[in-house]
Design a protein around this motif. Structure first.
Motif, PDB file in Angstrom:
ATOM      1  N   LEU A 149       0.823  -1.207   0.000  1.00 37.70           N
ATOM      2  CA  LEU A 149       0.000   0.000   0.000  1.00 37.70           C
ATOM      3  C   LEU A 149       0.859   1.260   0.000  1.00 37.70           C
ATOM      4  O   LEU A 149       0.531   2.247  -0.657  1.00 37.70           O
ATOM      5  N   ILE A 152       2.027   1.760  -3.505  1.00 37.06           N
ATOM      6  CA  ILE A 152       0.915   2.226  -4.341  1.00 37.06           C
ATOM      7  C   ILE A 152       0.603   3.702  -4.055  1.00 37.06           C
ATOM      8  O   ILE A 152       0.279   4.473  -4.963  1.00 37.06           O
ATOM      9  N   THR A 157      -2.356   4.366  -8.442  1.00 36.61           N
ATOM     10  CA  THR A 157      -2.979   3.152  -8.936  1.00 36.61           C
ATOM     11  C   THR A 157      -2.992   3.183 -10.456  1.00 36.61           C
ATOM     12  O   THR A 157      -2.751   4.220 -11.063  1.00 36.61           O
ATOM     13  N   PHE A 238     -10.414  -5.293  -4.429  1.00 36.17           N
ATOM     14  CA  PHE A 238     -11.653  -5.053  -3.688  1.00 36.17           C
ATOM     15  C   PHE A 238     -11.609  -3.686  -3.007  1.00 36.17           C
ATOM     16  O   PHE A 238     -12.593  -2.948  -2.999  1.00 36.17           O
ATOM     17  N   LEU A 239     -10.438  -3.334  -2.462  1.00 40.54           N
ATOM     18  CA  LEU A 239     -10.295  -2.062  -1.744  1.00 40.54           C
ATOM     19  C   LEU A 239     -10.169  -0.880  -2.691  1.00 40.54           C
ATOM     20  O   LEU A 239     -10.131   0.271  -2.250  1.00 40.54           O
ATOM     21  N   VAL A 241      -7.543  -0.308  -4.715  1.00 42.19           N
ATOM     22  CA  VAL A 241      -6.162   0.121  -4.944  1.00 42.19           C
ATOM     23  C   VAL A 241      -5.397  -0.916  -5.769  1.00 42.19           C
ATOM     24  O   VAL A 241      -4.179  -0.890  -5.828  1.00 42.19           O
TER      25      VAL A 241
ATOM     26  N   PHE B 144     -12.721 -10.526   3.061  1.00 39.33           N
ATOM     27  CA  PHE B 144     -13.696  -9.577   2.497  1.00 39.33           C
ATOM     28  C   PHE B 144     -14.965 -10.307   2.071  1.00 39.33           C
ATOM     29  O   PHE B 144     -16.062  -9.781   2.223  1.00 39.33           O
ATOM     30  N   THR B 250     -12.880  -1.589   6.081  1.00 43.36           N
ATOM     31  CA  THR B 250     -13.497  -1.049   4.874  1.00 43.36           C
ATOM     32  C   THR B 250     -14.873  -1.668   4.646  1.00 43.36           C
ATOM     33  O   THR B 250     -15.832  -0.965   4.320  1.00 43.36           O
ATOM     34  N   ILE B 262      -6.441   3.177   3.662  1.00 39.68           N
ATOM     35  CA  ILE B 262      -6.949   3.060   2.291  1.00 39.68           C
ATOM     36  C   ILE B 262      -7.357   4.434   1.748  1.00 39.68           C
ATOM     37  O   ILE B 262      -7.005   4.801   0.623  1.00 39.68           O
ATOM     38  N   VAL B 265      -4.211   6.304   0.957  1.00 38.63           N
ATOM     39  CA  VAL B 265      -3.534   5.823  -0.246  1.00 38.63           C
ATOM     40  C   VAL B 265      -4.251   6.349  -1.482  1.00 38.63           C
ATOM     41  O   VAL B 265      -3.625   6.831  -2.426  1.00 38.63           O
ATOM     42  N   ARG B 268      -3.645   9.919  -1.787  1.00 33.03           N
ATOM     43  CA  ARG B 268      -2.204  10.204  -1.783  1.00 33.03           C
ATOM     44  C   ARG B 268      -1.792  11.151  -0.659  1.00 33.03           C
ATOM     45  O   ARG B 268      -0.998  12.076  -0.876  1.00 33.03           O
TER      46      ARG B 268
END
Lengths: 301, 310
Positions: A149, A152, A157, A238-239, A241, B144, B250, B262, B265, B268
């Motif tokens: 992560l 990324i 992405t 799924f997330l 990313v 998930f 999530t 998340i 990310v 950014r």
């Protein structure tokens, strides 16, 4: 680590007949798992030709059709359609293809790089070995997904090649540890030194003589690593990313379905089951493979 | 023994040093943070100005030292969007994650141990096979998908639990099962094989020869010995839980650092990302240290072994 007689292991691997005999003698559950994996691989290879419709073709009049329904334009949808009226079966095939692509290339990349790092450590020893082992320990103490992560986050992405390499890199430290440890013990066996005295170069010694002897252990590691790679890729997709639209992996498919659980369970259910049966089959086949390849450990104890 | 503890402490500090160095180089070398954050069509002059402002035009070594200097003062940088200190943003999310992961950890132990013991004691029977089948299934079920299955079953179909929210104790049920199932499966498998190994040991035969009941042997002799190696696995669980909490938070819209990561990310927010990475790494490193030290307390053999310099 106790290890079977190398010549015996070599003979077993080189004989296709013995391999077939092992498969025939395997339990029913293992055969079913293999059958599922063969089917998944078949779909992954032939997806473009066997999908009934274009996986990106939207049809707003045929939205959220249940499995087995016929759409507004008379199209039959075996697994139903999603929120944009896209055929779920076609999307499933396309997703299986991409997920398998990432898993196969990623696992292969990680196995090769990780094993080579282990070879380098074992070949040079000294400070090279120390540095590599510190990195191996460091990796073992960090969840890989966090590292992935953070990369990324910087690179952004949408770079698929980077993503495949990143996902595949997971588990490199275990390959490195195995190939280093087993190479060191192979060197102690003396056959490597003997071949070297006969004038063989480093590459010849490692690729032709040490690699075949530690291959069984590496294959077992691949069987552990492969489902983990599938899960890492699908979780990241799924997330949001991982794989980016318009491409789709099983993880993307599942994440769309999350919003339609109330009225269209199949959108999440179909890709979810596909992921689950695939990872389950890999675990079952992997366990079986471990027993066959390494007679010193058996799951019975 | 003191030497062993000191060595372990030094190793912990060294790993933390590596973490910080890793984060610094990932953030600096894999790309230009300024152009990564700004839109693609930003005027190059503005980019240069920003680089100068953030000190990115100076030599890497200087930046690296300054990075350490700031970290040691508790300065992890500011979020790009609202200018708040990243450490503050992360800190307010920590309690939710702790609540989730600690409960899941308890779930793993409470579910995993009895299943493993039960399977080992009934080795080879239908009970054993059933437990091991559940274990393989639990291990292969991606969290998930498990989370979505639970929402579908308990929220959508049976309408027992709300799918989202974090205010009540019952909001914890689904996230904890989602996060803990794989770990419980691993522990059950491990406890089973560890128990079987111990049950075959000569000292168990000695206990039987002395006429101890099978029940007493299992609970007072076998279990304590079989539990020792599981400590290592429990140490690994910390990493699994942290990694898994990203997905779980999530799925259930849980306001913890996993979901924050998340979001950061995707947006950014590099300062937030690096803070989360460092906090995660630090907790894992300290968990490993705790495991090593726990061994000393629990297993006297280690104490003597390490006392004589291994």
């Amino acid at each position: 680590m106790a290890y079977a007689d190398p010549s015996e292991a070599f003979e077993r691997r080189s004989s296709t007949q013995v391999a077939i005999a092992h498969v025939i003698a395997s339990p029913v559950i293992v055969k079913m798992a293999m059958l599922w994996l063969i089917m998944i691989l078949f779909i992954a290879v032939t997806a473009r030709w066997i999908m009934p419709y274009d996986y990106q073709q939207t049809a707003l009049l045929s939205r959220l059709l249940p499995p087995g329904a016929t759409g507004a334009s008379g199209d039959f949808h075996l697994l139903g359609t999603d929120h944009l009226g896209r055929d779920l079966l076609s999307r499933l095939f396309s997703s299986i293809q991409l997920t398998m692509l990432v898993a196969v290339f990623g696992t292969f990349f990680g196995a090769v790089v990780g094993s080579c790092i282990g070879f380098v450590a074992a070949r040079f020893r000294g400070w090279v070995d120390d540095v590599i082992m510190v990195l191996v320990d460091f990796q073992a103490s960090m969840p890989f997904v966090i590292i992935a992560l953070s990369v990324i986050a910087v690179m952004g992405t949408g770079n698929m090649l980077l993503f495949i390499l990143l996902v595949g890199f997971q588990g490199w430290e275990r390959y490195a540890r195995i190939s280093r440890g087993m190479t060191l013990s192979a060197v102690n066996h003396g056959y490597a030194a003997a071949i070297r005295l006969l004038g063989a170069g480093t590459f010849r010694v490692y690729l032709r003589h040490i690699l075949p002897n530690i291959l069984a252990a590496l294959v077992v590691q691949v069987s552990i690593n492969f489902p983990e790679t599938v899960i890492l890729e699908t979780s990241m997709s799924f997330l949001g990313v991982g794989i980016q639209p318009p491409n789709t992996s099983l993880g993307n498919l599942l994440s769309y379905g999350r919003d339609y659980l109330l009225n269209a369970w199949w959108i999440a259910g179909v890709p979810g089951c596909a992921i689950f049966f695939t990872t389950l089959s890999m675990s079952i086949v992997g366990d079986w493979l471990r027993d066959v390849l390494d007679p010193t450990t058996s799951s019975g104890t | 023994m003191t030497g062993f503890v000191i060595r372990k402490l030094l190793r912990t500090l060294f790993t933390l040093f590596l973490v910080v160095t890793f984060v610094f180089f990932v953030l600096r070398l894999t790309g230009d943070p300024v152009s990564a954050m700004m839109p693609d069509d930003t005027d190059p002059a503005i980019l240069d100005e920003l680089r100068k402002q953030w000190g990115l035009d100076r030599p890497l070594g200087v930046q690296y030292l300054e990075y350490w200097f700031n970290l040691l003062q508790g300065d992890f940088g500011n979020a790009y969007r609202d200018g708040r200190p990243a450490i503050e943003i992360v800190a307010e999310r920590v309690p939710a994650t702790l609540k989730l992961t600690l409960t899941a950890f308890a779930f793993i132990v409470i579910a995993g141990f009895p299943l493993g013991i039960f399977a080992a004691v009934n080795r080879g029977t239908a009970i054993d096979r059933a437990i091991m089948t559940i274990s393989v299934t639990g291990f292969s079920l991606p969290n998930f998908f498990l989370g979505i299955l639970l929402i579908f079953l308990l929220s959508v179909t049976l309408r027992l639990l709300p799918a989202y929210g974090s205010d009540h104790w019952y909001n914890l049920i689904m996230p904890v099962i989602t996060l803990g199932t794989a770990g419980a499966a691993v522990i059950a498998r491990f406890v089973r094989s560890s128990m079987l190994e111990v049950l075959n040991a000569p000292y168990i035969r000695a206990c039987r020869a002395r006429g101890m009941t099978e029940r007493a042997i299992i609970w007072t002799v076998a279990l304590p010995n079989a539990a020792i190696p599981t400590i290592t696995i429990m140490g690994f669980m910390v990493g699994t839980l942290i990694g898994g909490s990203i997905v779980t938070e999530t799925v259930f819209a849980w306001p913890g650092i996993g979901r924050l990561l998340i979001d950061a990310v995707t947006a950014r927010e590099l300062a937030v990302v690096q803070t989360v990475v460092m906090i995660t790494a630090a907790s894992m490193v300290f968990a490993n240290l705790a495991v090593d030290l726990l061994y000393l307390v629990i297993d006297p053999r280690r104490r003597y072994a390490s006392g004589t310099g291994e």
